[in-house]
Structure formats: structure tokens, C-alpha cells
Design a protein around this motif. Structure first.
Motif, PDB file in Angstrom:
ATOM      1  N   GLY A  42     -50.151  68.350   8.899  1.00  0.00           N
ATOM      2  CA  GLY A  42     -49.663  69.684   9.234  1.00  0.00           C
ATOM      3  C   GLY A  42     -49.087  70.480   8.082  1.00  0.00           C
ATOM      4  N   GLY A  43     -49.004  69.906   6.891  1.00  0.00           N
ATOM      5  CA  GLY A  43     -48.444  70.616   5.750  1.00  0.00           C
ATOM      6  C   GLY A  43     -49.517  71.267   4.897  1.00  0.00           C
ATOM      7  N   GLU A  44     -49.110  71.658   3.701  1.00  0.00           N
ATOM      8  CA  GLU A  44     -50.027  72.326   2.780  1.00  0.00           C
ATOM      9  C   GLU A  44     -50.460  71.379   1.682  1.00  0.00           C
ATOM     10  OE1 GLU A  44     -49.684  76.591   1.367  1.00  0.00           O
ATOM     11  OE2 GLU A  44     -49.025  75.543  -0.448  1.00  0.00           O
ATOM     12  N   VAL A  45     -51.729  71.436   1.349  1.00  0.00           N
ATOM     13  CA  VAL A  45     -52.287  70.693   0.234  1.00  0.00           C
ATOM     14  C   VAL A  45     -52.939  71.692  -0.712  1.00  0.00           C
ATOM     15  CG1 VAL A  45     -53.950  68.944  -0.492  1.00  0.00           C
ATOM     16  CG2 VAL A  45     -52.663  68.624   1.627  1.00  0.00           C
ATOM     17  N   ARG A  46     -52.709  71.500  -2.001  1.00  0.00           N
ATOM     18  CA  ARG A  46     -53.284  72.385  -3.006  1.00  0.00           C
ATOM     19  C   ARG A  46     -54.224  71.593  -3.911  1.00  0.00           C
ATOM     20  NH1 ARG A  46     -47.457  74.871  -4.765  1.00  0.00           N
ATOM     21  NH2 ARG A  46     -46.960  75.883  -2.774  1.00  0.00           N
ATOM     22  N   ILE A  47     -55.327  72.209  -4.251  1.00  0.00           N
ATOM     23  CA  ILE A  47     -56.274  71.620  -5.193  1.00  0.00           C
ATOM     24  C   ILE A  47     -56.328  72.505  -6.428  1.00  0.00           C
ATOM     25  CG2 ILE A  47     -58.665  70.967  -5.617  1.00  0.00           C
ATOM     26  CD1 ILE A  47     -59.016  70.452  -2.678  1.00  0.00           C
ATOM     27  N   TYR A  48     -56.123  71.889  -7.581  1.00  0.00           N
ATOM     28  CA  TYR A  48     -56.235  72.616  -8.851  1.00  0.00           C
ATOM     29  C   TYR A  48     -57.491  72.169  -9.579  1.00  0.00           C
ATOM     30  CZ  TYR A  48     -55.617  73.696 -13.776  1.00  0.00           C
ATOM     31  OH  TYR A  48     -55.820  74.133 -15.059  1.00  0.00           O
ATOM     32  N   ASP A  49     -58.261  73.138 -10.052  1.00  0.00           N
ATOM     33  CA  ASP A  49     -59.431  72.861 -10.877  1.00  0.00           C
ATOM     34  C   ASP A  49     -59.763  74.132 -11.641  1.00  0.00           C
ATOM     35  OD1 ASP A  49     -61.829  70.456 -10.594  1.00  0.00           O
ATOM     36  OD2 ASP A  49     -62.358  72.316 -11.641  1.00  0.00           O
ATOM     37  N   LEU A  50     -60.241  73.995 -12.861  1.00  0.00           N
ATOM     38  CA  LEU A  50     -60.611  75.176 -13.645  1.00  0.00           C
ATOM     39  C   LEU A  50     -61.890  75.827 -13.128  1.00  0.00           C
ATOM     40  CD1 LEU A  50     -59.843  73.912 -17.273  1.00  0.00           C
ATOM     41  CD2 LEU A  50     -58.537  75.557 -15.916  1.00  0.00           C
ATOM     42  N   SER A  51     -62.722  75.055 -12.441  1.00  0.00           N
ATOM     43  CA  SER A  51     -63.994  75.570 -11.931  1.00  0.00           C
ATOM     44  C   SER A  51     -63.806  76.219 -10.560  1.00  0.00           C
ATOM     45  CB  SER A  51     -65.014  74.430 -11.821  1.00  0.00           C
ATOM     46  OG  SER A  51     -66.150  74.834 -11.082  1.00  0.00           O
ATOM     47  N   GLU A  52     -64.080  77.510 -10.477  1.00  0.00           N
ATOM     48  CA  GLU A  52     -63.967  78.203  -9.187  1.00  0.00           C
ATOM     49  C   GLU A  52     -64.970  77.651  -8.180  1.00  0.00           C
ATOM     50  OE1 GLU A  52     -64.182  82.768  -7.353  1.00  0.00           O
ATOM     51  OE2 GLU A  52     -64.402  82.412  -9.510  1.00  0.00           O
ATOM     52  N   GLU A  53     -66.173  77.311  -8.666  1.00  0.00           N
ATOM     53  CA  GLU A  53     -67.189  76.765  -7.773  1.00  0.00           C
ATOM     54  C   GLU A  53     -66.739  75.423  -7.192  1.00  0.00           C
ATOM     55  OE1 GLU A  53     -71.928  75.452  -7.810  1.00  0.00           O
ATOM     56  OE2 GLU A  53     -70.910  76.027  -9.667  1.00  0.00           O
ATOM     57  N   GLN A  54     -66.164  74.566  -8.048  1.00  0.00           N
ATOM     58  CA  GLN A  54     -65.673  73.275  -7.568  1.00  0.00           C
ATOM     59  C   GLN A  54     -64.540  73.457  -6.566  1.00  0.00           C
ATOM     60  OE1 GLN A  54     -67.546  70.515  -7.943  1.00  0.00           O
ATOM     61  NE2 GLN A  54     -66.354  69.363  -9.442  1.00  0.00           N
ATOM     62  N   ARG A  55     -63.653  74.398  -6.856  1.00  0.00           N
ATOM     63  CA  ARG A  55     -62.538  74.639  -5.923  1.00  0.00           C
ATOM     64  C   ARG A  55     -63.054  75.102  -4.573  1.00  0.00           C
ATOM     65  NH1 ARG A  55     -60.364  77.665 -10.289  1.00  0.00           N
ATOM     66  NH2 ARG A  55     -60.490  79.584  -9.051  1.00  0.00           N
ATOM     67  N   GLN A  56     -64.001  76.001  -4.579  1.00  0.00           N
ATOM     68  CA  GLN A  56     -64.542  76.519  -3.324  1.00  0.00           C
ATOM     69  C   GLN A  56     -65.230  75.412  -2.532  1.00  0.00           C
ATOM     70  OE1 GLN A  56     -67.142  79.892  -3.794  1.00  0.00           O
ATOM     71  NE2 GLN A  56     -67.795  79.882  -1.656  1.00  0.00           N
ATOM     72  N   GLN A  57     -66.012  74.595  -3.224  1.00  0.00           N
ATOM     73  CA  GLN A  57     -66.702  73.506  -2.542  1.00  0.00           C
ATOM     74  C   GLN A  57     -65.709  72.504  -1.967  1.00  0.00           C
ATOM     75  OE1 GLN A  57     -69.395  71.887  -5.445  1.00  0.00           O
ATOM     76  NE2 GLN A  57     -70.849  73.580  -5.281  1.00  0.00           N
ATOM     77  N   ALA A  58     -64.634  72.256  -2.695  1.00  0.00           N
ATOM     78  CA  ALA A  58     -63.618  71.313  -2.225  1.00  0.00           C
ATOM     79  C   ALA A  58     -62.924  71.832  -0.977  1.00  0.00           C
ATOM     80  CB  ALA A  58     -62.598  71.045  -3.336  1.00  0.00           C
ATOM     81  N   VAL A  59     -62.563  73.100  -0.974  1.00  0.00           N
ATOM     82  CA  VAL A  59     -61.901  73.697   0.193  1.00  0.00           C
ATOM     83  C   VAL A  59     -62.833  73.651   1.396  1.00  0.00           C
ATOM     84  CG1 VAL A  59     -61.032  75.847   1.164  1.00  0.00           C
ATOM     85  CG2 VAL A  59     -60.309  75.135  -1.120  1.00  0.00           C
ATOM     86  N   GLU A  60     -64.099  73.981   1.195  1.00  0.00           N
ATOM     87  CA  GLU A  60     -65.062  73.957   2.298  1.00  0.00           C
ATOM     88  C   GLU A  60     -65.231  72.535   2.844  1.00  0.00           C
ATOM     89  OE1 GLU A  60     -68.571  75.652   0.631  1.00  0.00           O
ATOM     90  OE2 GLU A  60     -67.832  77.719   0.748  1.00  0.00           O
ATOM     91  N   PHE A  61     -65.260  71.558   1.947  1.00  0.00           N
ATOM     92  CA  PHE A  61     -65.377  70.163   2.380  1.00  0.00           C
ATOM     93  C   PHE A  61     -64.203  69.773   3.267  1.00  0.00           C
ATOM     94  CE2 PHE A  61     -64.168  65.717   1.765  1.00  0.00           C
ATOM     95  CZ  PHE A  61     -65.327  65.066   2.144  1.00  0.00           C
TER      96      PHE A  61
END
Length: 295
Positions: A42-61
Motif C-alpha cells: 500500500g505504500g510508494e515505491v520509486r524506481i530510478y534509472d537514467l533511461s526513460e524507456e527503461q523507467r517506463q517499461q518498469a512502471v508498466e511491468f
């Protein structure tokens, strides 16, 4: 909330966890899976990555997998996933930071120095490294008492974690994580001495290396050996499918690290991996590895 400007205070265990995020550094195959598990309370998780494409794919996953995985965690509640290419924003208020970047020692040393400098004074900083102990990352770290290994396998299907001290880790940090992590559907086991490969990975390394050697020598093929393992060991997939899921570039990095420590290891398994990696066949993430049916 105290921050990096107050780092002269002595380290203490994090509090108020329910109102603080977990941050994962690296949006690759394992980074996004680690983020998924921490998003089940129920909390917040943050993903850091320099690649915008990788970040987007990770969030979608995470968003796609979260409902089913949360339902499998007792007391689970779907959390929020957020990504950023700004390290300061990603780390703000985090109680736990997990590094999941490529297995390059020079890069990890640099990143851990930055994490130690920018993180809240009571944040725990862990590495998901599958082969390097965090004792090798401390060159630029001022607070080694909060640094340790927390090595994940392949959640949400393989949910064991190796917890291992950096040699300077506060005992309270280890005990705290041993108690806290099962709430997220992952199960920690302590490596009680520094060990390259930790616990289960040492067993897996032997299976993986011998499997690669059998194929390199022409004794068997990836698919046939996998079928034998499924029949005899009652596994859902065999070692070559599993290596494809991990990423053959990652597997090769790990094997190179083992070989650097033990030059007597056979070269055949690494040569076989090089053939695939050099051709760009990295496994599931590129659509082809030992198997070519991922597209």
C-alpha cells in the motif's frame, strides 16, 4: 524528516515506514521485479534509472503484475509506483534503497558513494548484487554500518533473499530486515559469513556452469538438458530457460567475476555465453537467447 544535511547524527534504524517509500536503483529485469514486491503493502515505491524507456517499461511491468502479486501476499494492498531520472527526488524520504545496476565494481563503488551522501540519515542501503559483497563498495561510503547485501533471485516466483553483512553492517539492520521483509512476500536468509555467490547462488552456479559445459562440449543441447531437469528435478523450467530470463549478459558478468576469483574454472561455459552475448542474443529481454521463441 531528516536528510543528507544531518548525516553527522549517529545511524539509527528507520521509523515511520508506512509513510516512507522504498527506492530501487535500476529499472532492469530484477530492479522492476524488486519494485513489484515492495509495492504490495500500500505504500510508494520509486524506481530510478537514467533511461526513460527503461523507467517506463518498469512502471508498466509493475502496474500489470501488481494486482495478481498483491493478492498472493497475505494482507497485501496495492501500492503506488513512481519513477524518476533525478536521484535526489528518487531518494527523498526513502527508508530502504536497493541498488540493482549492472555487475561492474567501479560503477557500484561510485553509486554507493552517491547513495550514502544523498539518502536520509536513517535509510538502509542494500545491494542486489549477485556476486559482489558490499565490503567491496565502501570506498566512498561514510556510513558503512547501514550498508549490506540484499540479493533477490527472480520474484515474484523465486522469493528467497540472501542477507549478508558488509563486514561493518550494524547488527540491528540485519535483524530489522529479517523481520520486516516477509511482510512484502519475500523471505530473507542470512549468509553468516562473507561468501561470493551467497547461499543458493553457489549451488546454482555449479548447476549452471556444468550445464553450460555439457552444451559447450556438444554432449547435450539446451532444450534437451532443460527437459531432463524438468523430469528428474520436477522444476517448471530448466537452467537454460532460467538463464534466458536472467539475461545472458548478466550471467556472463557473474561467471567472469567467479573466474577472476578462481582462475581454475573451465573456460568453455564463458566461451559459450560469449557467442550469444556477442551476437546480441541476451535472452527474454532481446527476444532471443538459448531459445528463440520469446517474440
Amino acid at each position: 524528516m531528516q536528510n543528507a544535511t544531518e548525516k553527522k547524527n549517529p545511524f539509527s534504524l528507520p521509523v515511520n515506514l508506512e509513510n516512507r517509500p522504498v527506492t530501487v536503483i535500476g529499472a532492469g529485469t530484477l530492479g522492476r521485479r524488486i519494485a513489484l514486491m515492495f509495492c504490495t503493502r500500500g505504500g510508494e515505491v520509486r524506481i530510478y534509472d537514467l533511461s526513460e524507456e527503461q523507467r517506463q517499461q518498469a512502471v508498466e511491468f509493475v502496474q500489470q503484475q501488481l494486482p495478481a502479486v498483491t493478492a498472493s501476499v497475505p494482507g497485501g494492498t496495492e501500492g503506488r509506483i513512481f519513477s524518476s531520472g533525478d536521484l535526489t527526488i528518487a531518494l527523498k524520504d526513502a527508508w530502504l534503497i536497493i541498488e540493482a545496476i549492472p555487475e561492474r565494481l567501479d560503477l557500484k563503488k561510485k553509486v554507493f558513494g552517491e547513495l550514502d551522501k544523498l539518502a536520509d540519515f536513517d535509510a538502509i542501503i542494500a545491494s542486489n548484487s549477485s556476486s559482489y559483497p558490499t565490503s567491496q563498495f565502501l570506498d566512498f561510503v561514510e556510513h558503512p554500518e547501514r550498508v549490506l547485501n540484499a540479493h533477490f533471485y527472480m520474484p515474484p516466483t523465486q522469493n528467497a533473499i540472501d542477507i549478508m553483512s558488509s563486514g561493518s553492517t550494524d547488527r540491528g539492520v540485519i535483524d530489522f530486515l529479517l523481520e520486516e521483509l516477509p511482510r512484502y512476500g519475500v523471505f530473507p536468509f542470512e549468509a553468516r559469513k562473507e561468501s561470493t555467490g551467497f547461499i543458493f547462488n553457489r549451488v546454482w552456479a555449479a548447476i549452471k556452469r556444468e550445464s553450460l559445459a555439457l552444451v559447450a562440449q556438444g554432449v547435450s543441447t539446451p532444450s534437451e538438458l532443460d527437459q531432463m531437469c524438468q523430469i528428474n528435478m520436477h522444476t517448471k523450467i530448466g537452467p537454460f530457460r532460467l538463464m534466458d530470463k536472467v539475461g545472458l549478459d548478466v550471467v556472463l558478468d557473474i561467471e567472469n567475476h567467479y573466474a577472476a576469483e578462481n582462475p581454475h574454472l573451465p573456460v568453455g561455459p564463458r566461451q559459450l555465453l560469449h557467442q550469444y552475448v556477442d551476437a546480441g542474443y541476451l535472452g527474454v529481454k532481446t527476444g532471443r537467447g538459448f531459445y528463440n521463441d520469446y517474440l
